[in-house]
Structures are given as C-alpha cells and as structure tokens.
Design a protein around this motif. Structure first.
Motif, short mmCIF file in Angstrom:
data_model
loop_
_atom_site.label_atom_id
_atom_site.label_comp_id
_atom_site.label_asym_id
_atom_site.label_seq_id
_atom_site.Cartn_x
_atom_site.Cartn_y
_atom_site.Cartn_z
N TYR A 1 2.08 2.37 3.58
CA TYR A 1 1.13 2.52 4.62
C TYR A 1 1.13 0.93 5.24
O TYR A 1 0.03 0.38 5.85
CB TYR A 1 -0.26 3.03 4.22
CG TYR A 1 -0.39 4.41 4.13
CD1 TYR A 1 -0.67 5.14 5.41
CD2 TYR A 1 0.04 5.11 2.86
CE1 TYR A 1 -0.52 6.72 5.43
CE2 TYR A 1 -0.05 6.47 2.94
CZ TYR A 1 -0.13 7.35 4.07
OH TYR A 1 -0.25 8.66 4.07
N GLU B 1 -6.29 11.18 11.46
CA GLU B 1 -7.24 10.97 10.21
C GLU B 1 -8.53 10.51 10.61
O GLU B 1 -8.56 9.28 11.09
CB GLU B 1 -6.61 10.10 9.05
CG GLU B 1 -7.41 10.17 7.97
CD GLU B 1 -7.07 8.59 6.93
OE1 GLU B 1 -7.24 8.64 5.73
OE2 GLU B 1 -6.62 7.64 7.83
N ASP C 1 0.86 -1.28 0.00
CA ASP C 1 -0.03 0.10 -0.06
C ASP C 1 0.92 1.42 -0.12
O ASP C 1 0.81 2.18 0.70
CB ASP C 1 -0.90 -0.06 1.37
CG ASP C 1 -1.94 1.25 1.07
OD1 ASP C 1 -2.23 1.69 0.17
OD2 ASP C 1 -2.55 1.40 2.27
C1 GLC Z 1 -5.06 6.10 5.20
C2 GLC Z 1 -4.20 6.44 4.14
C3 GLC Z 1 -4.33 5.67 2.91
C4 GLC Z 1 -3.82 4.30 3.22
C5 GLC Z 1 -4.85 3.82 4.30
C6 GLC Z 1 -4.42 2.37 4.90
O1 GLC Z 1 -6.40 6.33 4.79
O2 GLC Z 1 -4.25 7.86 3.90
O3 GLC Z 1 -3.22 6.29 1.89
O4 GLC Z 1 -4.07 3.60 2.06
O5 GLC Z 1 -4.95 4.65 5.48
O6 GLC Z 1 -3.30 2.73 5.64
#
Ligand code: GLC
Length: 534
Positions: free
Chosen positions: A67, A269, A64
């Motif tokens: 991530y 987030e 990812d």
């Molecule tokens: C968040 C990140 C995204 C990622 C996801 C999993 O939403 O911004 O890019 O794929 O988390 O970690």
C-alpha cells in the motif's frame, strides 16, 4: 452473475478479496504472486465467485506491504510481470470471473519518482503533487492531524524546512488532490489499467483524498491519554478536516464519467463511521458504485450493533454496499465471534444473511474455510502498525494475513519451498481446501451451496427490502417473495409467519432445504433462515 436481469454486471454478484502476498506463491520465494493466483482460479470458480479483488501488486518498497506504491503502472518483480497479469486476467475472464484491482490514490510511496522530485526540487512542478505546509509558530507540525499508524500526520523535511502530510507512514506521503495535475495523472493510470482489461477498481482510503484547504485542526471527541495506542488516538478525533471532505465525491464523479464507456465498477473503501455520510458516496450512482463500509469488519458478535449496522445502512444504500465480514485489515470474523466451531457458525449465519442483500458481498480469502486468525511465530511481527508502536498494546494486522491453507504440510501448500514472508503456525488439515473440498458437510461446501443459492434466487437482490419489527436480537427482512430471519440470540426464537405459504429455501445450519414452512417458525440460536414464496 445477474447480467441477464438488465442491471449492472455486478448486480447479484459475489466478490472475493485476494490478499496477493498470502494467497499462493508459485516462485518459491515465500511471497504470493500473480501466477499463484492464476493457478488457483478454479478454486474460486468452483466456489461460485463472480469478482476478484486483488490487493496491490505494484512496485513498492513494502513499508505497508504494497500500500506504498512506487509505480502505478507496473508489477513488482516479487509478484510477477505485466505478462503474468495479462495471463491472470485472460484466465479469469475465461472462467467468467471479473478482475478488480486495488488503486491507492491517497498516498504514494516516498520512493515514487514524484515524491523524490518533490523533495529534491522544492520549486519544481512535482512539489505541489503533495501536501506541504510551513511549521507552526513553535516549529512543530502545522496542525493536530495524526497518522493512522501512530504519531503526527506530518514529517519535517530539513532541506526545505516544510512539513509534508501523511495519514499513514512517513514513507507514504499524501497526494494533493486539489492539484489538477494529480487528477490528470490518475486519469491516465485508470485508463492504463482499463486498457489492460480490468473490470474495476477498489479504491483505497477513498474518503481521505481531499484535505481541508485551510488545514484546520481536527476536533477532539475525547481527551487523549498517554496510555492510548495509535488506533485509539486516531479514533479520538472527529476527522472533520482531514477525512470525508465533500470534494472527494467530485473526484469519483470524474472517474465515473471517464470509465462509464468501459462499464467498470468503482468500489471505494469508506472509513467513515456515520452511515448517512458514508452513503452519500454512492447516493447518486454517478460516482462510486459501491462502498466497503468498514464497521462490519470491526464488530464482535453483538446483536444490537449488527442490527444497527445492517438495518441502518441498507436502506440508505440498497445496492451500494459491498458487504464484508472480514478483510486484510481486521481480525477475521470467526475470531471476533469467539473462535472455534461456534465462531464459525456465527460467521456463516451472518454470511447467509448478507448474501440476501443487494450490493456485492465480498468473501475474504479463507473465510470460505471457516478460518480464524492465524498465529504468527514469535519474532516475526510484520505489520507496521505493530512494529512502529513498540510498548503499546497494538498487535497489528498480521493474524488475518497468514498464508491461505491449500493442503497439509509446510505453509499448507502456500509455497513450494515451504517459505512464507510471514512465518506462522501451519493450520490443522481440516481447515485446508484439499480436506474440505470433497467433504459435503465442510464449510467450503456450505459456502458453495450458499453462493449457488444467491445466484439462482434473484429476488434476494432485485426486490425491495423492508425491515419488520422484531426483538433486538432477531432481524427480519421482508421482500415480496423473500423472508430473511437472523436469530442472533443464544436461544431459540419463534417467528409468526404471515403472507405465506412460505418454503424454507436456505438455512445457515441446513443449507438448501426447500421444505414447506409451517405457520410459525422456530429458529435455532445463532442461525439464519431464508424463506421464499411464489
Ligand atoms: C487501507 C488498506 C490498508 C492500508 C491503508 C493504507 O486501509 O486496506 O491495508 O494499510 O489503506 O494504504
């Protein structure tokens, strides 16, 4: 920055998201790196940025794009070394720029030694670092939770016979935040980076850490149909048991206590759609300081929806929102707003408006150039959201992740070798930093002017804001010495001015103006004006 107002150092600040893979490649391997960021810090300082957010640069197998972290306290060789990170932080601090790094606590990579150990030793101490459950009576997944990236949120481990939970890819197993050992590991990770001199953390999927201990099914909001893509399937559930559990907030309170002596900022987030529920993450100031509320990265140019997003959330968290129009996960605002010059004007009108709000507006790399999404060359789709769902209409997130255009030429100066991990069409020269820098009328210089205006006008974030009655497609925000008008309508609107005399201080179409305003104001279509008074 507004440290002289007596508030936190981030009061009045302006942030900038750097998607490290695509910002600047110094080594020529086609992958953005930390030295590339250091080399371009002057661009950010000239823009007036106060805080950088660096997306993950840790060792990763890259399923990812970073991530999926396999070591939280190191730098992936593709992005550089720990020494490069130290140099970046030092160079940023010399320019008055703070550095916020991305922390990914919801899940690790399946390559992380903790997960390898958990798989290899079902009776060992790392097993409980992750979320394991026995199969349902029919042998299938333990409940109906689904992954953001398609399919069930559970993968079967044939060795132990159990399933592990992953809200994203199977290569991203979710950590078990009910386990105090996981809490202790992250306390150590936070302190490691605090000792490296970071100024704060952007916390990935902050609303997802804690899971319902009873692992109950999520409620369905609408029936699932076979033609739905992964995002639609995910959004068909209420997520009452896998996301947004109250205990998340306790974790951030612990982090706040730990980091308070270092004066670091915690920005989460928060992918929660209900505004009141989202606001509780920043409500008391003793957990997260700010949140990215994602709705504003989804909205097209839809006046009633923007009215609800801005006027609904702002009173619930007057200084607690890191306002964003674009990020590395969603089509860029210019594209969502129709593209071309009109899309760029609309995006700048909204950018002007959010620069007049408390909290910390964050610009996503390239937004300052008026960039629409890039075009990835056929056959080079890279985002797992698209790659893992062939046959669905999911196009993935590559379009907003194409290289930052610095100059004309191959990869727009992103890489000295002309290579890019995400091969895409080069941008026209007028969308590059080099071309816009010396042109006073360019979008880049309009952003510079706007950010300078925010910095010299503390009333924009210090004074209390109230929303005045207005037509749906016109937003009127009033502070004692500030009046903000956003006309989202396709036609001119006339606004009666009371409580003046007012002076026109900034307009999205005219920049800093400082001319006296008349008794009633004519606001051009799709324009934001900010007025001030003594
Ligand atoms: C968040 C990140 C995204 C990622 C996801 C999993 O939403 O911004 O890019 O794929 O988390 O970690």
């Amino acid at each position: 920055m507004a440290s002289d107002t007596g508030g936190a150092w981030w009061s009045g600040a302006v942030g900038y998201e750097i998607y490290v893979r695509s910002f600047a490649d110094s080594s020529g391997d086609g992958i953005g790196d930390l030295r590339g960021v250091t080399d371009h810090l002057d661009h950010l300082a000239d823009l007036g940025i106060d805080v950088l957010w660096l997306t993950p640069f840790y060792p990763t197998p890259g399923f990812d794009h970073g991530y999926d972290v396999s070591d939280y306290c190191a730098v992936d060789p593709a992005h550089g070394t720990l020494e490069d990170f130290e140099n970046l932080t030092t160079a940023a601090h010399e320019r008055g720029l703070k550095v916020v790094i991305d922390l990914v606590p919801n899940h690790t990579s399946a390559d992380h030694p903790w997960f390898r150990d958990a798989l290899a030793n079902p009776d060992g101490p790392r097993r409980d670092y992750y979320v394991w459950e026995d199969p349902a009576p029919d042998g299938g997944p333990p409940n109906n939770w689904v992954s953001h990236f398609g399919g069930p949120a559970w993968t079967h481990d044939p060795v132990s016979g159990q399933y592990y939970c992953h809200l994203f890819l199977p290569e991203q197993p979710d950590l078990n935040w009910a386990n105090p050992a996981v809490v202790a590991e992250f306390d150590r990770i936070l302190m490691f980076w605090a000792d490296q001199g970071v100024d704060g953390f952007r916390i990935d999927v902050a609303h997802g850490l804690v899971k319902d201990p009873l692992r109950r099914d999520n409620s369905l909001i609408r029936p699932l149909t076979p033609d739905m893509g992964p995002v639609e399937v995910f959004e068909s559930f209420a997520h009452d048991h896998d996301l947004d559990q109250n205990a998340n907030i306790e974790i951030f309170r612990g982090w706040n206590r730990l980091l308070e002596p270092r004066n670091l900022v915690l920005i989460g987030e928060i992918g929660v759609t209900d505004q009141e529920r989202a606001a509780r993450y920043v409500a008391d100031g003793d957990g997260l300081h700010e949140m990215f509320f994602l709705e504003s990265t989804y909205l097209p140019w839809d006046p009633p929806a923007w009215r609800n997003a801005l006027t609904g959330l702002q009173p619930l968290a007057p200084t607690g929102v890191s306002w964003v129009l674009s990020c590395h996960d969603r089509p860029r605002a210019v594209t969502r707003f129709g593209g071309g010059a009109r899309g760029a004007e609309r995006a700048f009108a909204l950018a002007t408006f959010i620069m007049g709000l408390g909290g910390t507006p964050f610009i996503y790399q390239g937004e300052e150039l008026g960039l629409p999404d890039g075009r990835v060359r056929p056959g080079h789709v890279s985002d797992p959201l698209a790659v893992r769902n062939p046959g669905s209409d999911e196009v993935g997130r590559d379009g907003c992740r194409t290289p930052m255009p610095w100059t004309g030429g191959p990869t727009n100066g992103f890489s000295p070798s002309g290579r890019s991990w995400l091969p895409s069409d080069d941008r026209p020269v007028e969308l590059t930093v080099a071309a816009q820098s010396g042109d006073p009328a360019s979008m880049l210089n309009r952003y510079r002017d706007l950010i300078a205006f925010r910095h010299r006008t503390p009333a924009l974030w210090e004074e209390p804001l109230r929303w005045l009655d207005s037509e749906t497609d016109v937003l009127l925000g009033r502070r004692p010495r500030v009046l903000m008008v956003l006309n989202m309508a396709p036609d001119r609107r006339e606004i009666p001015l009371v409580g003046g005399p007012w002076a026109l201080a900034f307009g999205s179409r005219c920049g800093s103006c400082c001319s006296p305003a008349p008794q009633s104001l004519v606001v051009e279509p799709e324009t934001c004006l900010i007025l001030t008074r003594e």
